[in-house]
Motif scaffolding. Structure first.
Motif, PDB file in Angstrom:
ATOM      1  N   VAL A 131      -6.174   0.308  -5.854  1.00 13.22           N
ATOM      2  CA  VAL A 131      -4.825   0.735  -6.230  1.00 13.22           C
ATOM      3  C   VAL A 131      -3.878   0.573  -5.042  1.00 13.22           C
ATOM      4  N   GLU A 158       6.081   3.465  -8.093  1.00 16.03           N
ATOM      5  CA  GLU A 158       4.750   3.058  -8.557  1.00 16.03           C
ATOM      6  C   GLU A 158       3.712   4.143  -8.306  1.00 16.03           C
ATOM      7  N   CYS A 159       3.860   4.914  -7.239  1.00 14.87           N
ATOM      8  CA  CYS A 159       2.959   6.052  -7.040  1.00 14.87           C
ATOM      9  C   CYS A 159       3.081   7.010  -8.213  1.00 14.87           C
ATOM     10  N   TYR A 162       1.149   5.607 -11.218  1.00 14.54           N
ATOM     11  CA  TYR A 162      -0.296   5.815 -11.104  1.00 14.54           C
ATOM     12  C   TYR A 162      -0.668   7.280 -11.337  1.00 14.54           C
ATOM     13  N   LYS A 165      -0.430   8.041 -15.088  1.00 20.54           N
ATOM     14  CA  LYS A 165      -1.592   7.513 -15.802  1.00 20.54           C
ATOM     15  C   LYS A 165      -2.809   8.403 -15.597  1.00 20.54           C
ATOM     16  N   VAL A 172      -6.043   4.281 -13.173  1.00 23.28           N
ATOM     17  CA  VAL A 172      -6.211   2.843 -12.982  1.00 23.28           C
ATOM     18  C   VAL A 172      -7.481   2.607 -12.175  1.00 23.28           C
TER      19      VAL A 172
END
Length: 188
Positions: A131, A158-159, A162, A165, A172
């Protein structure tokens, strides 16, 4: 820009530069603390405030700190940017849980080297090496054009993706597609 995320040597000796940066011996799990340390002044105060607001919201929601550090030179901290990221993450207390969970992006501007560093079981699981490597694709293009704010903004965004998710039970994982192709290719 080079990546030092895989090295593991740690320097324990405190340097003059480290002493100037401050730090703490105890973990403050508070979400309401600074996580953007722009020692090289590549960001405006407005940009710092915006990034602080975003990292604070992440820490409050996920109990994971997302840190940003700019320094001139990593060598006072060890053999690479990863050593500097690890040392400064701990000294600046960037985590957001009792275990200090978090991830940080450090850039050493003198040699344009960078590293990402994850700390704590929860953060290390979410921000695995794969990641962290994937995160690079979101900020390196900006850094290549000296767009520091754009790179840090993309990194923070983007952190959050992640973390969202992982919170939804869909963390991921590294893709098995490429290793499977290699195995298939070697077996032919």
């Amino acid at each position: 820009i080079t990546d030092e995320s895989d090295t593991s040597t740690t320097q324990t000796e405190e340097t003059d530069q480290t002493a100037q940066l401050g730090g703490t011996d105890s973990i403050d799990p508070s979400a309401d603390k600074p996580r953007v340390f722009d020692y090289e002044e590549v960001l405006t105060q407005t940009q710092i405030d915006t990034l602080e607001e975003k990292t604070r919201a992440i820490a409050e929601k996920y109990s994971i700190g997302v840190g940003i550090i700019t320094i001139d030179d990593y060598t006072p901290y060890g053999d690479g940017a990863y050593d500097a990221a690890e040392q400064l993450y701990n000294e600046l207390d960037l985590g957001a849980s009792e275990d200090g969970d978090g991830v940080a992006l450090l850039i050493s501007l003198d040699d344009r080297d960078f590293a990402t560093y994850a700390h704590g079981a929860k953060a290390e699981e979410i921000f695995s090496d794969a990641v962290q490597q994937d995160l690079e694709s979101y900020f390196l293009d900006n850094f290549g054009n000296d767009d520091w704010y754009g790179g840090f903004e993309d990194y923070v965004k983007e952190c959050r993706v992640y973390l969202e998710k992982a919170a939804n039970g869909k963390p991921v994982r590294a893709s098995l597609f490429f290793p499977m192709l290699v195995v298939i290719g070697l077996s032919l």
